[in-house]
Design a protein around this motif. Structure first.
Motif, short mmCIF file in Angstrom:
data_model
loop_
_atom_site.label_atom_id
_atom_site.label_comp_id
_atom_site.label_asym_id
_atom_site.label_seq_id
_atom_site.Cartn_x
_atom_site.Cartn_y
_atom_site.Cartn_z
N PRO A 73 7.96 27.76 -7.83
CA PRO A 73 6.14 27.61 -8.99
C PRO A 73 5.56 28.02 -8.56
O PRO A 73 4.82 28.79 -7.96
N LEU A 74 4.94 28.39 -9.88
CA LEU A 74 3.76 29.52 -10.27
C LEU A 74 2.78 28.91 -10.88
O LEU A 74 2.49 27.70 -10.63
N ASP A 75 1.81 29.49 -9.80
CA ASP A 75 -0.11 28.69 -9.97
C ASP A 75 -0.80 29.18 -11.23
O ASP A 75 -0.72 29.96 -11.97
N GLU A 76 -0.60 28.11 -12.28
CA GLU A 76 -1.41 28.15 -13.08
C GLU A 76 -2.65 28.76 -13.37
O GLU A 76 -3.03 29.77 -15.12
N SER A 77 -3.68 28.90 -12.61
CA SER A 77 -4.83 29.54 -12.33
C SER A 77 -4.64 30.92 -12.58
O SER A 77 -5.11 31.46 -13.10
N THR A 78 -3.61 31.62 -12.37
CA THR A 78 -3.46 33.18 -11.30
C THR A 78 -2.06 33.28 -12.63
O THR A 78 -1.92 34.68 -11.87
N SER A 79 -1.92 32.81 -13.14
CA SER A 79 -0.33 33.51 -13.68
C SER A 79 -0.52 33.06 -15.11
O SER A 79 -0.66 31.83 -15.50
N LEU A 80 0.06 34.09 -16.45
CA LEU A 80 0.18 33.58 -17.71
C LEU A 80 1.45 32.51 -18.09
O LEU A 80 1.52 32.33 -19.00
N ARG A 81 2.60 33.19 -17.54
CA ARG A 81 3.80 32.82 -17.84
C ARG A 81 3.91 31.33 -17.96
O ARG A 81 4.32 30.75 -19.03
N PRO A 82 3.40 30.51 -17.10
CA PRO A 82 4.00 28.89 -17.45
C PRO A 82 2.96 28.18 -18.55
O PRO A 82 2.94 27.73 -19.11
N ARG A 83 1.29 29.05 -18.88
CA ARG A 83 0.62 28.63 -19.68
C ARG A 83 1.47 29.44 -21.49
O ARG A 83 1.29 28.30 -22.14
N VAL A 84 1.74 29.95 -21.12
CA VAL A 84 2.49 30.69 -22.45
C VAL A 84 3.88 29.69 -22.91
O VAL A 84 4.16 29.04 -24.20
N LEU A 85 4.39 29.60 -21.32
CA LEU A 85 6.03 28.70 -21.81
C LEU A 85 5.23 27.19 -22.31
O LEU A 85 5.62 26.07 -23.19
N ARG A 86 4.09 26.87 -21.63
CA ARG A 86 3.28 25.26 -22.62
C ARG A 86 3.37 25.04 -24.01
O ARG A 86 3.34 24.83 -24.76
#
Length: 511
Positions: free
Chosen positions: A112-125
């Motif tokens: 699991p990635l930290d959304e506060s420091t990673s762009l990937r989960p935000r782009v996926l969402r």
């Protein structure tokens, strides 16, 4: 920045490609990096760049490029995806040469990635959100579309030739096809609702016609089902087709202001209402306690329609007590919890839970509940206590003893040796507590051996002398068996059922 957006957006194939934007700004963000910047040098991207900064740089990088056509965008997307996929394949083959001849059968789950420091989960969402928006706009019917279908059905309708249903409006298959052609001129979104298999689902009169009212009702329900699917998918944070407990809590919490039947619900009670509603879903749809409920199971269950009954403007009246999502039902359960909490510390001890219902639950049963299900240790007394969520599961099991989910809940309490079956010793162990409790009250009761034999006769297990969970569910007497072993009042009522029926008949004759 272009490389980052592409590698992230294409990771989940076209399902997650961000090309849903309708405005020119959306087209710049989604289309231009794909079609207009192919082959350009790729700038360096900081590892902790925010989504807003990345999109801003992406717009600046593609400024001045011509707007590509939709077909060019799709071709560019395919080429870019295949390029990224090929690069990943070559890298994996260099790390593990055996992949050139033997395919990979196992993929390690990503951390699991930290959304506060990673762009990937935000782009996926964001990609998933845009995909759902596209489905809503291009595949779902709105109220105007439904009115158009109803108008065309009435326009092509005629009276049935069946004498028993001469006043029913019907259409034949030719009219069905004509309606389909006219609606397809408005858009492809109508196609899925007017297929030949839909026509064949309905009973036909001697002329081969179907009634228009049941067909239109079918279309409306199918539209509502698809709309609900899209709505629930917005809360699927992982995009895996299921909702976790916190996802379901967000769904219920945001629905409260939209339900007219909950207009008078105080905002301070919102969290407790959410807990009460969510436990209902997870108790019946997640009996194995995996912590997630599939969206498919939600849509096919009868629980979700019960929640949507609260959309009615008119008061439910007496039906409100039967609806577990109504404000009255939620307040009733929460009131019972507060009543049992004598010391008012927000948790229930063994003694406090023993006052539940008629107050005739055995100590052995209460002890097993605290042994098998989640409890918390009191810092002052060191005693294990039950919180509100665990209490909700207990209430749902007690109120629905005959359901497979409740039987599975209680089976953990019965199976004291964790062998998957119970025998006469286990029945004696639980029923002796019933005998002890009733003897303190005075009434005569049957012997332990007689009750044990009666339970085996009721269950009719496949293996003589032992009872399994499957036996208890299959016999359809599981609720009665459980009540006889846990609740002294329920056993006394069962044991004296014949005399109670005679007394009731005498009372009816006297009247």
């Amino acid at each position: 920045c272009c490389e980052l957006a592409l590698s992230v957006a294409f990771e989940h194939r076209k399902r997650l490609i961000c090309r849903v934007g309708r405005s020119r700004d959306d087209a710049e963000v989604v289309g231009r990096p794909i079609a207009a910047t192919m082959g350009r040098p790729r700038p360096h991207v900081a590892s902790h760049m925010t989504l807003t900064t990345a999109l801003s740089r992406l717009r600046g990088y593609t400024k001045g490029c011509d707007m590509p056509s939709e077909n060019d965008m799709e071709v560019a997307e395919d080429l870019a995806f295949h390029k990224v996929q090929e690069e990943e394949r070559l890298q994996q083959e260099r790390r593990c040469p055996s992949l050139r001849s033997i395919p990979r059968f196992y993929e390690r789950k990503a951390a699991p990635l930290d959304e506060s420091t990673s762009l990937r989960p935000r782009v996926l969402r964001e990609a998933r959100s845009r995909l759902l928006q596209r489905k809503s706009s291009k595949e779902l019917l709105d109220e105007e579309d439904l009115h158009a279908i109803l108008a065309l059905l009435k326009e092509h309708a005629r009276r049935s030739t069946d004498r028993d249903q001469s006043d029913v409006e019907v259409i034949d298959y030719q009219a069905f096809c004509d309606i389909r052609k006219e609606l397809l001129k408005r858009g492809e979104r109508f196609k899925q609702y007017l297929v030949p298999s839909s026509f064949l689902k309905f009973p036909r009169d001697p002329s081969g016609c179907i009634a228009i009212v049941p067909f239109f009702t079918f279309v409306v329900r199918k539209v509502n089902l698809r709309q609900t699917r899209v709505q629930l998918s917005y809360y699927d944070a992982l995009g895996c087709g299921y909702l976790r407990e916190k996802d379901m809590e967000n769904f219920i919490f945001e629905m409260i202001p939209t339900l007219p039947q909950l207009n008078t619900l105080q905002e301070e009670f919102y969290p407790f209402y959410v807990f009460t509603a969510v436990r209902k879903f997870f108790f019946f749809l997640d009996p194995k306690r995996t912590g997630r409920v599939r969206i498919r199971d939600l849509l096919s269950s009868q629980i979700l329609p019960e929640l949507y009954e609260l959309r009615q403007e008119q008061p439910l009246g007496t039906d409100a007590e039967n609806n577990c999502f109504s404000m009255q039902s939620a307040l009733k359960v929460y009131g019972a919890y507060l009543f049992l909490d004598v010391d008012q510390n927000g948790m229930l001890s063994r003694g406090e839970l023993g006052r539940f219902g008629s107050g005739m639950l055995t100590d052995v049963f209460i002890d097993r509940v605290f042994e098998e299900y989640q409890t918390y240790r009191d810092a002052d007394t060191g005693e294990r206590e039950m919180d509100y969520k665990t209490f909700l599961d207990f209430v749902l099991a007690m109120e629905n003893k005959s359901t497979p989910q409740a039987i599975q809940y209680f089976w953990k309490l019965l199976d004291i040796h964790h062998t998957g079956c119970i025998d006469g010793f286990v029945i004696n162990y639980f029923f002796r507590a019933i005998v002890k409790l009733l003897q303190s009250k005075g009434p005569d009761i049957a012997s332990v051996d007689d009750v044990k034999d009666e339970i085996f006769d009721m269950v009719k297990s496949k293996t003589p002398g032992v009872i399994t969970l499957e036996d208890l569910i299959r016999c359809r007497q599981g609720g009665n068996v459980l009540s006889m072993l846990f609740d002294a009042t329920a056993f006394w009522l069962y044991d004296n059922r014949e005399s109670l029926m005679i007394d009731q008949d005498d009372d009816d004759l006297d009247r």
